[in-house]
Scaffold this active site. Sequence first.
Site, short mmCIF file in Angstrom:
data_model
loop_
_atom_site.label_atom_id
_atom_site.label_comp_id
_atom_site.label_asym_id
_atom_site.label_seq_id
_atom_site.Cartn_x
_atom_site.Cartn_y
_atom_site.Cartn_z
CG ASN A 12 -1.97 1.46 1.36
OD1 ASN A 12 -2.03 1.95 0.66
ND2 ASN A 12 -1.90 1.57 2.89
CD1 TRP A 13 3.92 1.01 -3.03
CD2 TRP A 13 3.55 3.04 -4.37
NE1 TRP A 13 4.59 0.78 -4.02
CE2 TRP A 13 4.29 1.37 -4.32
CE3 TRP A 13 3.53 3.51 -5.64
CZ2 TRP A 13 5.91 1.33 -5.87
CZ3 TRP A 13 4.65 3.63 -6.10
CH2 TRP A 13 5.33 1.95 -6.76
CE LYS A 14 0.47 3.46 5.23
NZ LYS A 14 0.40 3.76 6.26
CG HIS A 99 -5.77 2.03 4.67
ND1 HIS A 99 -5.63 3.04 6.20
CD2 HIS A 99 -4.77 0.80 5.04
CE1 HIS A 99 -4.05 2.38 6.45
NE2 HIS A 99 -3.87 1.56 5.88
CD GLU A 101 -2.87 5.28 6.51
OE1 GLU A 101 -2.86 5.08 5.38
OE2 GLU A 101 -2.49 5.29 7.36
CD GLU A 168 -3.77 -3.03 7.29
OE1 GLU A 168 -2.36 -2.82 7.10
OE2 GLU A 168 -3.95 -1.52 6.97
N GLY A 174 2.25 2.03 11.07
CA GLY A 174 3.50 3.56 10.21
C GLY A 174 4.20 3.76 11.91
CB SER A 214 5.15 -1.88 12.11
OG SER A 214 4.71 -0.36 12.06
N GLY A 235 2.82 -1.49 4.13
CA GLY A 235 2.87 0.06 4.02
C GLY A 235 4.29 0.68 3.90
N GLY A 236 4.65 1.52 4.27
CA GLY A 236 6.24 1.97 4.42
C GLY A 236 7.16 1.16 3.35
C1 PEP Z 1 -0.95 0.46 6.15
O1 PEP Z 1 -0.78 1.10 5.33
O2 PEP Z 1 -1.80 -0.74 5.80
C2 PEP Z 1 0.18 -0.02 6.78
C3 PEP Z 1 0.39 -1.62 7.23
O3 PEP Z 1 1.64 0.97 6.83
P1 PEP Z 1 3.02 0.43 7.70
O4 PEP Z 1 3.05 -0.84 7.03
O5 PEP Z 1 3.92 1.15 7.04
O6 PEP Z 1 2.69 0.37 9.54
#
Ligand code: PEP
Length: 252
Positions: A12-14, A99, A101, A168, A174, A214, A235-236
Amino acid sequence: MTRTIKPLVAGNWKMNGVKADLAIAAEVAKGHDAALRRAVDLAICPPATLLFTLTASLIGSRIATGGQDCSAHDSGAYTGEVSAPMLVDAGASYAIVGHSERRTLHGESNAQVKAKAEAALAAGLTPIVCVGETKDEREAGKALAIVRKQLRGSVPDGATASLVIAYEPVWAIGTGLTPTAADVAEMHEAIRAELGRILGKATAASVRLLYGGSVKPSNAVELMNVANVDGALVGGASLKAEDFLSIARACA
Ligand code: PEP
């Protein structure tokens, strides 16, 4: 992992990525060799502006793409939204819905997430339905109850075994924090059981349950080896090709 399920690692590049970042996907495609292809499915969910170009750039790589959200409506006066048929038109196979967010920053309810997941299904996309508790909810001992409620409210009618659920924990996204392997195991078992009540046991047994929050190369092997974890939503770390590939290899 679940032996009978091919894992999925989805990035997920957000709200990150411009044309120059297509190079990240190209790098991932280079590392997605025959052995990895056999063992793990990969998907990248870029911002909507990159979806068409990124999908085209990945033709032949067997890496799928997805949207990060979709509207519950197919078309019309919904300024700023992107519909599920539009994601399909751009080449997507998946749509992330619910998600945290979106749930937090845009106030999306379980009912809205469900409607989006149903729109995704109707368009031929595989919905990746996200669920997860906040830090306060975990500390209050309510994590399992919250996630069960999110599942009952957000799993689309008509879902089949192709459905993907991403657990999640909001407090892990994050932040560099992750639940213990035991906590992930308990939650994923509870999710599988709840899906059994919603979809029937046979269907639920084949649904891919991703862990997200994470995930990085240093913790991927431990997290991906937990029972009922069938891949990761990343994500990141999905913005670094080598990290994303290393997480994929942890599933293999
Ligand atoms: C996400 O945004 O779905 C996520 C899991 O982010 P991160 O891996 O950066 O915690």
